[in-house]
Design an enzyme around this catalytic site. Structure first.
Site, mmCIF file in Angstrom:
data_model
loop_
_atom_site.group_PDB
_atom_site.id
_atom_site.type_symbol
_atom_site.label_atom_id
_atom_site.label_comp_id
_atom_site.label_asym_id
_atom_site.label_seq_id
_atom_site.Cartn_x
_atom_site.Cartn_y
_atom_site.Cartn_z
ATOM 1 N N SER A 37 4.843 -7.198 -2.231
ATOM 2 C CA SER A 37 4.567 -7.249 -0.797
ATOM 3 C C SER A 37 5.090 -8.671 -0.221
ATOM 4 O O SER A 37 4.760 -9.822 -0.870
ATOM 5 C CB SER A 37 3.220 -7.270 -0.748
ATOM 6 N N THR A 64 0.946 -1.099 0.165
ATOM 7 C CA THR A 64 0.032 -0.086 -0.066
ATOM 8 C C THR A 64 1.005 1.135 0.044
ATOM 9 O O THR A 64 0.840 2.309 -0.726
ATOM 10 C CB THR A 64 -1.039 0.002 1.249
ATOM 11 N N ASN A 85 -5.933 -9.681 -8.040
ATOM 12 C CA ASN A 85 -5.819 -10.261 -6.684
ATOM 13 C C ASN A 85 -7.344 -11.242 -6.457
ATOM 14 O O ASN A 85 -7.534 -12.090 -5.903
ATOM 15 C CB ASN A 85 -5.862 -9.239 -5.366
ATOM 16 N N CYS A 91 -13.923 -5.834 2.164
ATOM 17 C CA CYS A 91 -13.445 -4.737 2.550
ATOM 18 C C CYS A 91 -12.743 -4.839 4.000
ATOM 19 O O CYS A 91 -12.976 -5.606 4.646
ATOM 20 C CB CYS A 91 -14.517 -3.366 2.185
ATOM 21 N N HIS A 128 3.992 -10.408 2.515
ATOM 22 C CA HIS A 128 3.014 -11.102 3.178
ATOM 23 C C HIS A 128 2.058 -11.911 2.272
ATOM 24 O O HIS A 128 1.484 -12.773 2.322
ATOM 25 C CB HIS A 128 2.077 -10.565 3.982
ATOM 26 N N GLN A 170 0.253 -9.807 -6.650
ATOM 27 C CA GLN A 170 -0.153 -11.284 -6.477
ATOM 28 C C GLN A 170 0.477 -12.206 -7.383
ATOM 29 O O GLN A 170 0.592 -13.203 -7.253
ATOM 30 C CB GLN A 170 -1.718 -11.232 -6.766
ATOM 31 N N THR A 178 13.678 3.835 10.753
ATOM 32 C CA THR A 178 14.393 2.850 10.716
ATOM 33 C C THR A 178 13.703 1.551 10.069
ATOM 34 O O THR A 178 12.506 1.282 10.310
ATOM 35 C CB THR A 178 14.690 2.273 12.367
HETATM 36 N N1 PMP Z 1 -1.878 -4.747 -4.387
HETATM 37 C C1 PMP Z 1 -2.526 -5.868 -4.422
HETATM 38 C C2 PMP Z 1 -2.882 -6.332 -5.794
HETATM 39 C C3 PMP Z 1 -2.806 -6.664 -3.510
HETATM 40 O O1 PMP Z 1 -3.734 -7.624 -3.445
HETATM 41 C C4 PMP Z 1 -2.738 -6.103 -1.930
HETATM 42 C C5 PMP Z 1 -3.124 -6.714 -0.871
HETATM 43 N N2 PMP Z 1 -4.473 -7.095 -0.856
HETATM 44 C C6 PMP Z 1 -2.049 -4.965 -1.998
HETATM 45 C C7 PMP Z 1 -1.670 -4.335 -3.244
HETATM 46 C C8 PMP Z 1 -1.711 -4.358 -0.735
HETATM 47 O O2 PMP Z 1 -0.468 -4.890 -0.082
HETATM 48 P P1 PMP Z 1 -0.070 -4.792 1.413
HETATM 49 O O3 PMP Z 1 -0.861 -5.286 2.348
HETATM 50 O O4 PMP Z 1 1.345 -5.011 1.497
HETATM 51 O O5 PMP Z 1 -0.185 -3.178 1.544
#
Ligand code: PMP
Length: 395
Positions: A203, A73, A155, A328, A205, A183, A241
Site C-alpha cells: 500500500s 484493501t 500493524n 475501527c 500510504h 506494514q 483508468t
Molecule cells: N493491511 C494492513 C496490514 C494494513 O495495516 C492496512 C491499513 N491499515 C491495510 C491492509 C489496508 O490498506 P489500505 O488502506 O491501502 O486499503
C-alpha cells in the site's frame, strides 16, 4: 503535519513525503490518461511505467508481476478471491476448499476471506505475536486444499512473521499462500521470491506515498482473475483508468524507501530509546512482541490501570498523535483481537497504545511524547492513589 504537532501514527498512514507531493502535483498537472496515444497520454504512461519498475525493485519482483489497485484493501480482496477461485499452475491449489488465516491478519484480509464462501479457519499465534507454525502444519495436514493468508508484519505489534517457512509448509501440501506486506514494505527488506508467497500486497500510504494506490504482486499473473472488468487496464486484471498521480507517488515513495533502507537510519534507535525511557518512567510497562523480531518503527505497549482511549485523547490535547492500536473506522477504540490472540488479558489490552514512527520522526518528537506520557501517567496515578507518589522520570 504542522510543527506544533508530533505525529507518531505511521502505521495508520505516513505523512506524504515532500518529494512525493511534488511528483503527484506534476503528474496531475500533465493530466493525461495513460491509455491515450497522444503526448499527454504518453507522458502519463511513462510515470506509471516508472512506478511499476520502482515497486518491483522494492519487492525484488519483476515489473510484469505487478497489478496496481486503489490500495491494499482492494489488493487483498483481489488476491484472495483469485487464489481461492482459480487453478494455480504447477499443481497448486486447483480450487481451494478452505481458507486459513492467521489470528492477526488485517480486517481487509479477514473480510475478504469470509466473503469467499469457503470455511475459514484461524491459525493461532504465540504469546510473542508470531504465527504458530506447528499449529499451521497440523491444520494443513487435516486435508482439503487451502488458501493461507499470513501477513509479513502485524500493524499493531510490528512483529515480523515467518512467511518463507509458512510458504514452504503450505506448498508442500498443494496449497497457496497470500502475504499482506503492507506494514513491512519500506521499513524492512521485502524479497518476494525469497518469501515464496504466491501473491503479495503493498500500500502506497504506509510508505510515504499518497492514499489511493496499492499493488498485488503475483507469482504469475495467470493466478489472478479480475474483480473490476470492462477496460483493458493492468492487462485486463483491474479495469478503470489508472490513478496515475497516486501510482507515480507510490513509485517515488518506493524509490525513497529503497534509498533509506540502504543507509543506516535512526528509526530503530529512536524506537529503542522510547522503550528504554518508558521502562524508566513506569517499570510495569509491558511492550508487546518485544521478544520477537519486530519492525524497527513500532512500539505497542500498556501500563495496567490506564485506559487507551483516555491516553489517546490526552496526548492529542498535548499535540501528539498516537493510536490505540485497534481503532475501527468509526474512530472508536475496539478491544484488540491481536492482543487477545496473544493471550493478553482484556484489562491490559484496554490500556495499550501504539507509537509508530517513520521518515519524519526526530528525537524531539520522542522527547515530547515522553514528557506528555509521563505527565499523563503521573496525573492518573495521583488520581488513583490520592497522592502524587508515582515517580515521573527522565524525558
Ligand atoms: N493491511 C494492513 C496490514 C494494513 O495495516 C492496512 C491499513 N491499515 C491495510 C491492509 C489496508 O490498506 P489500505 O488502506 O491501502 O486499503
Amino acid at each position: 503535519m504542522g510543527s506544533r504537532w508530533t505525529y507518531l501514527d505511521y502505521n495508520a498512514t505516513t505523512p506524504v513525503r515532500p518529494e512525493v507531493l511534488a511528483r503527484v502535483a506534476e503528474v496531475m498537472t500533465v493530466g493525461g490518461n495513460p491509455s491515450s496515444v497522444h503526448r499527454f497520454g504518453r507522458l502519463t504512461r511513462a510515470f506509471v511505467d516508472r512506478a511499476r519498475e520502482s515497486i518491483a525493485e522494492l519487492a525484488g519482483a519483476d515489473r510484469e508481476q505487478i497489478v496496481f489497485t486503489s490500495g491494499a484493501t482492494e489488493a487483498n480482496a483481489l488476491a484472495l478471491r483469485s487464489l481461492a477461485r482459480r487453478a494455480a499452475p504447477g499443481g497448486r491449489a486447483r480450487g481451494a476448499s478452505r481458507v486459513l488465516i492467521s489470528a492477526i491478519e488485517h480486517d481487509s484480509v479477514v473480510g475478504a476471506a469470509h466473503a469467499l464462501d469457503l470455511p475459514v479457519e484461524t491459525v493461532p499465534v504465540t504469546a510473542d505475536g508470531v504465527v504458530d507454525l506447528a499449529a499451521l502444519e497440523k491444520m494443513l495436514g487435516a486435508g482439503g486444499t487451502a488458501v493461507v493468508a499470513l501477513l509479513l508484519a502485524n500493524n499493531e505489534t510490528g512483529v515480523i512473521q515467518p512467511v518463507a517457512t509458512a510458504a514452504k509448509l503450505v506448498h508442500s501440501v498443494g496449497g497457496v499462500l497470500h502475504c499482506d506486506a503492507v506494514q513491512a514494505a519500506g521499513r524492512t527488506p521485502v524479497d518476494f521470491p525469497a518469501l515464496g508467497a504466491d501473491t503479495l500486497v503493498l500500500s502506497s500510504h504506509k510508505m510515504g506515498g499518497p492514499t489511493g494506490a496499492g499493488a498485488v504482486i503475483a507469482r504469475e499473473l495467470s493466478l489472478l482473475s479480475p474483480m473490476l472488468i470492462g477496460g483493458g487496464q493492468e492487462r485486463g486484471l483491474r479495469a478503470g483508468t489508472e490513478n496515475a498521480a497516486a501510482i507515480s507517488g507510490f513509485g517515488l515513495a518506493a524509490e525513497l524507501a529503497i534509498s533509506d533502507l540502504s543507509k543506516t537510519n535512526n528509526i530503530s534507535s529512536l524506537r529503542d530509546n522510547l522503550e528504554e525511557r518508558l521502562k524508566i518512567m513506569a517499570a510495569g510497562v509491558r511492550v508487546f512482541g518485544s521478544t520477537a523480531a519486530r519492525l524497527p518503527n513500532t512500539s505497542y505497549f500498556a501500563l495496567a490501570g490506564l485506559d487507551n482511549e483516555t491516553q489517546v485523547i490526552a496526548l492529542d490535547l498535548a499535540g501528539i498523535a498516537v493510536s490505540a492500536g485497534a481503532a475501527c473506522s468509526s474512530g472508536k477504540v475496539a478491544a484488540s483481537r491481536v492482543l487477545r490472540a496473544m493471550g493478553v488479558p482484556e484489562s491490559l489490552a484496554r490500556a495499550a497504545i501504539r507509537v509508530s514512527i517513520g521518515w519524519g520522526t526526530t528525537r524531539t518528537d520522542i522527547d515530547r511524547f515522553c514528557a506528555a506520557w509521563s505527565e499523563f501517567v503521573t496525573r492518573q496515578m495521583a488520581r488513583a492513589t490520592g497522592t502524587a507518589c508515582f515517580a515521573a522520570a527522565a524525558h
